[in-house]
Design a protein around this motif. Structure first.
Motif, mmCIF file in Angstrom:
data_model
loop_
_atom_site.group_PDB
_atom_site.id
_atom_site.type_symbol
_atom_site.label_atom_id
_atom_site.label_comp_id
_atom_site.label_asym_id
_atom_site.label_seq_id
_atom_site.Cartn_x
_atom_site.Cartn_y
_atom_site.Cartn_z
ATOM 1 N N PHE A 167 0.842 -1.199 0.000
ATOM 2 C CA PHE A 167 0.000 0.000 0.000
ATOM 3 C C PHE A 167 0.882 1.255 0.000
ATOM 4 O O PHE A 167 0.612 2.207 -0.753
ATOM 5 N N THR A 168 1.918 1.259 0.820
ATOM 6 C CA THR A 168 2.809 2.425 0.916
ATOM 7 C C THR A 168 3.514 2.696 -0.407
ATOM 8 O O THR A 168 3.605 3.852 -0.852
ATOM 9 N N LEU A 169 4.018 1.640 -1.040
ATOM 10 C CA LEU A 169 4.711 1.822 -2.315
ATOM 11 C C LEU A 169 3.772 2.393 -3.378
ATOM 12 O O LEU A 169 4.164 3.259 -4.157
ATOM 13 N N GLY A 170 2.542 1.893 -3.402
ATOM 14 C CA GLY A 170 1.580 2.428 -4.357
ATOM 15 C C GLY A 170 1.223 3.871 -4.054
ATOM 16 O O GLY A 170 1.088 4.697 -4.964
ATOM 17 N N ALA A 171 1.070 4.199 -2.768
ATOM 18 C CA ALA A 171 0.657 5.541 -2.367
ATOM 19 C C ALA A 171 1.732 6.594 -2.642
ATOM 20 O O ALA A 171 1.418 7.784 -2.783
ATOM 21 N N LEU A 172 2.986 6.174 -2.711
ATOM 22 C CA LEU A 172 4.067 7.141 -2.936
ATOM 23 C C LEU A 172 3.968 7.817 -4.300
ATOM 24 O O LEU A 172 4.369 8.975 -4.445
ATOM 25 N N LEU A 173 3.438 7.116 -5.292
ATOM 26 C CA LEU A 173 3.378 7.683 -6.648
ATOM 27 C C LEU A 173 2.523 8.950 -6.709
ATOM 28 O O LEU A 173 3.023 10.007 -7.125
ATOM 29 N N PRO A 174 1.254 8.929 -6.317
ATOM 30 C CA PRO A 174 0.472 10.169 -6.363
ATOM 31 C C PRO A 174 0.982 11.227 -5.403
ATOM 32 O O PRO A 174 0.866 12.423 -5.674
ATOM 33 N N LEU A 175 1.578 10.802 -4.301
ATOM 34 C CA LEU A 175 2.108 11.757 -3.336
ATOM 35 C C LEU A 175 3.284 12.527 -3.927
ATOM 36 O O LEU A 175 3.427 13.740 -3.705
ATOM 37 N N LEU A 176 4.117 11.850 -4.687
ATOM 38 C CA LEU A 176 5.247 12.526 -5.341
ATOM 39 C C LEU A 176 4.768 13.369 -6.521
ATOM 40 O O LEU A 176 5.254 14.483 -6.737
ATOM 41 N N ALA A 177 3.818 12.843 -7.286
ATOM 42 C CA ALA A 177 3.341 13.570 -8.468
ATOM 43 C C ALA A 177 2.625 14.859 -8.097
ATOM 44 O O ALA A 177 2.731 15.866 -8.806
ATOM 45 N N ILE A 178 1.916 14.864 -6.980
ATOM 46 C CA ILE A 178 1.149 16.055 -6.597
ATOM 47 C C ILE A 178 2.054 17.186 -6.132
ATOM 48 O O ILE A 178 1.614 18.346 -5.993
ATOM 49 N N GLY A 179 3.340 16.895 -5.924
ATOM 50 C CA GLY A 179 4.297 17.932 -5.539
ATOM 51 C C GLY A 179 4.775 18.770 -6.719
ATOM 52 O O GLY A 179 5.619 19.644 -6.553
ATOM 53 N N SER A 180 4.228 18.539 -7.900
ATOM 54 C CA SER A 180 4.591 19.301 -9.099
ATOM 55 C C SER A 180 4.103 20.741 -8.976
ATOM 56 O O SER A 180 3.302 21.071 -8.085
ATOM 57 N N PRO A 181 4.545 21.641 -9.865
ATOM 58 C CA PRO A 181 4.061 23.025 -9.853
ATOM 59 C C PRO A 181 2.542 23.073 -9.925
ATOM 60 O O PRO A 181 1.912 22.232 -10.580
ATOM 61 N N PRO A 182 1.909 24.046 -9.255
ATOM 62 C CA PRO A 182 0.445 24.123 -9.185
ATOM 63 C C PRO A 182 -0.263 24.048 -10.532
ATOM 64 O O PRO A 182 -1.341 23.457 -10.634
ATOM 65 N N ALA A 183 0.318 24.606 -11.571
ATOM 66 C CA ALA A 183 -0.355 24.651 -12.872
ATOM 67 C C ALA A 183 -0.536 23.269 -13.495
ATOM 68 O O ALA A 183 -1.445 23.055 -14.301
ATOM 69 N N VAL A 184 0.341 22.329 -13.145
ATOM 70 C CA VAL A 184 0.285 21.007 -13.791
ATOM 71 C C VAL A 184 0.090 19.868 -12.801
ATOM 72 O O VAL A 184 0.032 18.715 -13.216
ATOM 73 N N ARG A 185 -0.022 20.188 -11.516
ATOM 74 C CA ARG A 185 -0.009 19.107 -10.529
ATOM 75 C C ARG A 185 -1.187 18.140 -10.671
ATOM 76 O O ARG A 185 -1.003 16.926 -10.571
ATOM 77 N N ILE A 186 -2.386 18.639 -10.939
ATOM 78 C CA ILE A 186 -3.530 17.728 -11.042
ATOM 79 C C ILE A 186 -3.480 16.900 -12.320
ATOM 80 O O ILE A 186 -3.578 15.666 -12.255
ATOM 81 N N PRO A 187 -3.312 17.511 -13.516
ATOM 82 C CA PRO A 187 -3.245 16.666 -14.723
ATOM 83 C C PRO A 187 -2.062 15.703 -14.712
ATOM 84 O O PRO A 187 -2.184 14.565 -15.186
ATOM 85 N N LEU A 188 -0.925 16.144 -14.146
ATOM 86 C CA LEU A 188 0.236 15.260 -14.096
ATOM 87 C C LEU A 188 -0.018 14.079 -13.148
ATOM 88 O O LEU A 188 0.337 12.938 -13.455
ATOM 89 N N THR A 189 -0.640 14.380 -12.021
ATOM 90 C CA THR A 189 -0.954 13.317 -11.063
ATOM 91 C C THR A 189 -1.944 12.325 -11.656
ATOM 92 O O THR A 189 -1.779 11.101 -11.536
ATOM 93 N N VAL A 190 -2.974 12.840 -12.318
ATOM 94 C CA VAL A 190 -3.975 11.964 -12.935
ATOM 95 C C VAL A 190 -3.330 11.071 -13.989
ATOM 96 O O VAL A 190 -3.581 9.857 -14.048
ATOM 97 N N ALA A 191 -2.472 11.660 -14.815
ATOM 98 C CA ALA A 191 -1.811 10.882 -15.870
ATOM 99 C C ALA A 191 -0.912 9.797 -15.273
ATOM 100 O O ALA A 191 -0.939 8.638 -15.706
ATOM 101 N N ALA A 192 -0.126 10.171 -14.263
ATOM 102 C CA ALA A 192 0.785 9.210 -13.635
ATOM 103 C C ALA A 192 0.008 8.077 -12.970
ATOM 104 O O ALA A 192 0.377 6.900 -13.066
ATOM 105 N N VAL A 193 -1.091 8.439 -12.319
ATOM 106 C CA VAL A 193 -1.904 7.429 -11.638
ATOM 107 C C VAL A 193 -2.542 6.474 -12.636
ATOM 108 O O VAL A 193 -2.562 5.257 -12.424
ATOM 109 N N LEU A 194 -3.059 6.992 -13.728
ATOM 110 C CA LEU A 194 -3.700 6.126 -14.718
ATOM 111 C C LEU A 194 -2.702 5.166 -15.365
ATOM 112 O O LEU A 194 -3.021 4.000 -15.610
ATOM 113 N N VAL A 195 -1.492 5.651 -15.615
ATOM 114 C CA VAL A 195 -0.456 4.764 -16.168
ATOM 115 C C VAL A 195 -0.118 3.664 -15.171
ATOM 116 O O VAL A 195 -0.005 2.478 -15.531
#
Length: 241
Positions: A167-195
C-alpha cells in the motif's frame, strides 16, 4: 500399464503441499492489489484537496496522513483476517490429531477412501494410505483431508507487513506527483496514476490468469471515477469555504 510406484506418486502429488509456487503467486497478486489500493486511495485524497486549495503544505499533509492511515488500516485488517484463518487451521488440525490418536483404524480407512475417490484401485489406495501413514500419518491426513500443510500455516505478521508495504509503495506515486508546480499538478498526477493503474491491472490479471484488457479497463475506470469524484467534492467544498 501404470505401475504401483506411479500410482503412489500420482496420489501424493494430487494433494496440496504448502504454499509452493501457487502460494507465492497469490502473495504477489495480493501485493499488486495492495499497491493498486494505495495508488487510488491517496490519489483520491490529494486530487480532492488540490481541487480545494493550492497550498502545497495542506495537500502533502493530507496525502501523508492518508498514506499512514491506509497502510495501518490495511496491515490491521490483514493481520486480523489471517490470524482468524490461522486459528481455524490450528483448530481443525487439533481435531485431526486427536482423531488419529483415538481411532487410527477409522482414519486409515478414511485416507484409503480418499485415494479410491481419486481413481486408485482399492488395493493400491490401501497401500498408498498405509505407506503414507507409516511415514507421517498426521501430515498425510492433514493434506489429504483438509488441504493443509501443517508446516506451512499462514503467517499473520507476514501478511500484515506485506499489505502495509505494498500500500505504501503504491501511495508514494500520487504523493510525489502532486508535488509538481500548481499549474500542472492535477493533470500530471492523474496521468501518472492512470499509467500506474494500467500497469497494476495488467500485472494482476496476468498473475490471476484473467483477460488483461478487461481487467486493465476496469481498474482504469475505477481509478478515474475515484479521482473525478474527489476532485468534484474538493472543488465544491473549496468554493463553499
Amino acid at each position: 500399464m501404470q505401475t504401483e510406484r506411479e500410482a503412489v506418486e500420482i496420489a501424493v502429488h494430487s494433494e496440496p503441499h504448502g504454499d509452493g509456487f501457487g502460494g507465492r503467486l497469490n502473495w504477489l497478486r495480493a501485493g499488486v492489489l495492495g499497491a493498486d489500493d494505495g495508488i487510488v486511495s491517496v490519489a483520491g485524497i490529494v486530487v480532492g484537496v488540490a481541487a480545494a486549495t493550492t497550498s502545497s503544505a495542506a495537500i502533502v499533509t493530507a496525502g501523508v496522513a492518508g498514506l499512514a492511515a491506509g497502510a495501518v488500516s490495511m496491515a490491521l485488517g490483514e493481520y486480523v483476517s489471517v490470524s482468524a484463518q490461522r486459528d481455524s487451521e490450528r483448530a481443525v488440525l487439533a481435531v485431526e490429531r486427536r482423531e488419529l490418536a483415538e481411532m487410527p483404524e477409522q482414519e486409515l480407512a478414511e485416507l484409503a477412501a480418499i485415494y479410491q475417490g481419486k481413481g486408485l484401485s482399492p488395493a493400491t489406495a490401501w497401500k498408498v494410505a498405509g505407506e503414507l501413514t507409516e511415514n507421517d500419518a498426521f501430515t498425510a491426513h492433514a493434506e489429504a483431508e483438509l488441504g493443509i500443510d501443517p508446516t506451512e500455516l499462514t503467517n499473520p505478521w507476514q501478511a500484515a507487513l506485506s499489505s502495509a508495504l505494498s500500500f505504501t509503495l503504491g501511495a508514494l506515486l500520487p504523493l510525489l506527483a502532486i508535488g509538481s508546480p500548481p499549474a500542472v499538478r492535477i493533470p500530471l498526477t492523474v496521468a501518472a496514476v492512470l499509467v500506474a493503474l494500467a500497469a497494476t491491472g495488467a500485472i494482476g490479471a496476468r498473475l490471476g490468469g484473467a483477460p488483461v484488457w478487461r481487467a486493465t479497463i476496469r481498474v482504469l475506470f475505477g481509478g478515474a471515477l475515484a479521482m473525478a469524484t474527489t476532485f468534484l467534492v474538493g472543488h465544491l467544498v473549496g468554493i463553499a469555504i
